[in-house]
Design a protein around this motif. Sequence first.
Motif, PDB file in Angstrom:
ATOM      1  N   SER A  83     -22.319  17.824  51.992  1.00 33.21           N
ATOM      2  CA  SER A  83     -23.162  17.161  51.010  1.00 33.21           C
ATOM      3  C   SER A  83     -22.464  15.882  50.570  1.00 33.21           C
ATOM      4  O   SER A  83     -21.321  15.624  50.935  1.00 33.21           O
ATOM      5  N   HIS A  84     -23.173  15.086  49.777  1.00 30.59           N
ATOM      6  CA  HIS A  84     -22.605  13.830  49.282  1.00 30.59           C
ATOM      7  C   HIS A  84     -22.019  14.026  47.890  1.00 30.59           C
ATOM      8  O   HIS A  84     -22.505  14.846  47.106  1.00 30.59           O
ATOM      9  N   CYS A  85     -20.989  13.251  47.593  1.00 32.33           N
ATOM     10  CA  CYS A  85     -20.377  13.323  46.270  1.00 32.33           C
ATOM     11  C   CYS A  85     -21.389  13.050  45.162  1.00 32.33           C
ATOM     12  O   CYS A  85     -21.250  13.563  44.045  1.00 32.33           O
ATOM     13  N   SER A  86     -22.389  12.258  45.459  1.00 35.52           N
ATOM     14  CA  SER A  86     -23.386  11.914  44.447  1.00 35.52           C
ATOM     15  C   SER A  86     -24.113  13.145  43.907  1.00 35.52           C
ATOM     16  O   SER A  86     -24.600  13.139  42.772  1.00 35.52           O
ATOM     17  N   THR A  87     -24.169  14.225  44.707  1.00 32.80           N
ATOM     18  CA  THR A  87     -24.880  15.428  44.258  1.00 32.80           C
ATOM     19  C   THR A  87     -24.094  16.197  43.207  1.00 32.80           C
ATOM     20  O   THR A  87     -24.662  17.039  42.503  1.00 32.80           O
ATOM     21  N   ILE A  88     -22.804  15.916  43.105  1.00 31.62           N
ATOM     22  CA  ILE A  88     -21.963  16.650  42.157  1.00 31.62           C
ATOM     23  C   ILE A  88     -21.292  15.721  41.150  1.00 31.62           C
ATOM     24  O   ILE A  88     -20.540  16.169  40.272  1.00 31.62           O
ATOM     25  N   SER A  89     -21.543  14.432  41.236  1.00 29.50           N
ATOM     26  CA  SER A  89     -20.845  13.460  40.382  1.00 29.50           C
ATOM     27  C   SER A  89     -21.041  13.733  38.895  1.00 29.50           C
ATOM     28  O   SER A  89     -20.101  13.611  38.097  1.00 29.50           O
ATOM     29  N   THR A  90     -22.253  14.119  38.501  1.00 29.19           N
ATOM     30  CA  THR A  90     -22.505  14.399  37.087  1.00 29.19           C
ATOM     31  C   THR A  90     -21.690  15.594  36.621  1.00 29.19           C
ATOM     32  O   THR A  90     -21.133  15.595  35.512  1.00 29.19           O
ATOM     33  N   VAL A 110      -9.451  23.954  38.804  1.00 28.68           N
ATOM     34  CA  VAL A 110      -8.614  23.563  39.948  1.00 28.68           C
ATOM     35  C   VAL A 110      -9.466  22.889  41.023  1.00 28.68           C
ATOM     36  O   VAL A 110      -9.098  21.857  41.579  1.00 28.68           O
ATOM     37  N   TYR A 111     -10.611  23.475  41.296  1.00 29.62           N
ATOM     38  CA  TYR A 111     -11.530  22.926  42.297  1.00 29.62           C
ATOM     39  C   TYR A 111     -12.018  21.549  41.870  1.00 29.62           C
ATOM     40  O   TYR A 111     -12.029  20.604  42.666  1.00 29.62           O
ATOM     41  N   ALA A 112     -12.395  21.420  40.609  1.00 31.20           N
ATOM     42  CA  ALA A 112     -12.889  20.139  40.104  1.00 31.20           C
ATOM     43  C   ALA A 112     -11.812  19.066  40.160  1.00 31.20           C
ATOM     44  O   ALA A 112     -12.072  17.924  40.571  1.00 31.20           O
ATOM     45  N   THR A 113     -10.600  19.425  39.771  1.00 39.07           N
ATOM     46  CA  THR A 113      -9.488  18.462  39.800  1.00 39.07           C
ATOM     47  C   THR A 113      -9.205  18.009  41.223  1.00 39.07           C
ATOM     48  O   THR A 113      -8.961  16.822  41.482  1.00 39.07           O
ATOM     49  N   SER A 170      -9.504  14.199  42.614  1.00 41.42           N
ATOM     50  CA  SER A 170      -8.260  13.566  43.067  1.00 41.42           C
ATOM     51  C   SER A 170      -8.299  13.138  44.524  1.00 41.42           C
ATOM     52  O   SER A 170      -7.699  12.122  44.903  1.00 41.42           O
ATOM     53  N   HIS A 171      -9.000  13.922  45.351  1.00 39.82           N
ATOM     54  CA  HIS A 171      -8.917  13.693  46.790  1.00 39.82           C
ATOM     55  C   HIS A 171     -10.245  13.333  47.468  1.00 39.82           C
ATOM     56  O   HIS A 171     -10.248  12.768  48.558  1.00 39.82           O
ATOM     57  N   ARG A 172     -11.364  13.656  46.845  1.00 40.44           N
ATOM     58  CA  ARG A 172     -12.633  13.429  47.521  1.00 40.44           C
ATOM     59  C   ARG A 172     -13.557  12.514  46.724  1.00 40.44           C
ATOM     60  O   ARG A 172     -13.770  11.374  47.081  1.00 40.44           O
ATOM     61  N   CYS A 173     -14.091  13.030  45.640  1.00 43.61           N
ATOM     62  CA  CYS A 173     -15.070  12.282  44.843  1.00 43.61           C
ATOM     63  C   CYS A 173     -14.361  11.619  43.663  1.00 43.61           C
ATOM     64  O   CYS A 173     -14.288  12.187  42.569  1.00 43.61           O
ATOM     65  N   LYS A 174     -13.843  10.431  43.881  1.00 41.76           N
ATOM     66  CA  LYS A 174     -12.984   9.790  42.884  1.00 41.76           C
ATOM     67  C   LYS A 174     -13.745   8.962  41.865  1.00 41.76           C
ATOM     68  O   LYS A 174     -13.160   8.480  40.894  1.00 41.76           O
ATOM     69  N   ASP A 213     -19.709   7.130  43.649  1.00 42.08           N
ATOM     70  CA  ASP A 213     -19.478   7.371  45.075  1.00 42.08           C
ATOM     71  C   ASP A 213     -20.729   7.985  45.705  1.00 42.08           C
ATOM     72  O   ASP A 213     -21.053   9.147  45.470  1.00 42.08           O
ATOM     73  N   ASN A 214     -21.423   7.204  46.505  1.00 42.67           N
ATOM     74  CA  ASN A 214     -22.653   7.676  47.150  1.00 42.67           C
ATOM     75  C   ASN A 214     -22.495   7.896  48.651  1.00 42.67           C
ATOM     76  O   ASN A 214     -23.474   8.168  49.341  1.00 42.67           O
ATOM     77  N   THR A 215     -21.277   7.752  49.150  1.00 41.58           N
ATOM     78  CA  THR A 215     -21.074   7.802  50.603  1.00 41.58           C
ATOM     79  C   THR A 215     -20.169   8.946  51.072  1.00 41.58           C
ATOM     80  O   THR A 215     -20.369   9.479  52.159  1.00 41.58           O
ATOM     81  N   THR A 216     -19.186   9.331  50.272  1.00 39.12           N
ATOM     82  CA  THR A 216     -18.228  10.344  50.702  1.00 39.12           C
ATOM     83  C   THR A 216     -18.908  11.703  50.874  1.00 39.12           C
ATOM     84  O   THR A 216     -19.702  12.125  50.031  1.00 39.12           O
ATOM     85  N   LEU A 217     -18.560  12.369  51.964  1.00 35.81           N
ATOM     86  CA  LEU A 217     -19.114  13.693  52.252  1.00 35.81           C
ATOM     87  C   LEU A 217     -18.109  14.775  51.875  1.00 35.81           C
ATOM     88  O   LEU A 217     -16.898  14.606  52.050  1.00 35.81           O
TER      89      LEU A 217
END
Length: 325
Positions: A196-203, A221-224, A228-232, A236-240
């Motif tokens: 999925s895209h980071c945009s789906t979880i950014s909120t 832990v998962y959110a951090t 830190s490593h994926r959805c910074k 971010d509308n592009t990172t998978l």
Amino acid sequence: MGSKNYSLVLILGLLALIGPTHAQLKLGFYARSCPKAEKIILKYIHDHIPTTPSLAAALLRLHFHDCFIRGCDASVLVNSTKTNAAEKSAVPNFTLRGFEFIDILKSLVEAECPGVVSCADIVALTARDSVQAIGGPFWNVPTGRRDGVISNATEALFGLPAPFHNLTTLLTTFANVGLDTNDLVVLSGGHTIGLSHCSTISTRLFNFTGNGGQDPALDRVYATNLKSHRCKSINDNTTLIEMDPGSRNNFDVGYYKQLVKRRGLFTSDDSLLDSSVTRSIINQQLQSPQKFFIEFGKSMEKMGRINVLTGRQGQIRKHCAIINS
């Protein structure tokens, strides 16, 4: 005169009995009209999906999005025109993939049997065969679907389950198409594969309250790790990101293992923990991966029957993206 009328009534009665029976989906629907169709589809999938396993999730999702809007009629494949915004142009469908794959399969089947096999059946068969090609379950796919002649973006915008939906909304959306609570939990297990895209979880990560902050229901832990490593960034509308971290190409119960740790990616995933009924269904899948496979297959077959067009309804499209004129 009386005997003629009686004969006419008898004939009409027989036709009434034969008609509905003939119009139902059935296994091996193309056994006579295009006997090689399912083998052609299966061979192409087995030749290509193992080398591009992420496509299995895309093709499964394509089937899901198709069936929820107007039933399983391949309306999700239709291109927009100058006078009509089709389902493809609805926001929830922007990230759908696999259209080209379906087009290739259609061309192969058309070469064998022109104008016989529907795009709707190809989508249904492809979802099953692709999932099985990466080690997932097998389920029966009765065929005989016809292709729809209407595709509307507005219907897709408001009719599909969304990643931000709560449990009540999800149950209503599923009930609207004849699916129940068990179907919701089991079909959500399809999130065990894919991205999925980071945009789906950014909120959930950056602005859950509207004034910043992350969703307290999401494992810290998962959110951090995600931030830190994926959805910074919230922009971010592009990172998978993986739906089931570390296991996105394996069809298993990994999704449920993550879910009970509060690591479900979407709000809709996390909401499955909000009811004792849905939690019980989750635990049943975890206790028996074999049960999950069986239940997933049953729900997929059930979903594949939603509001299907059969008999003389709809049409058999020559090209899946274009409604026959």
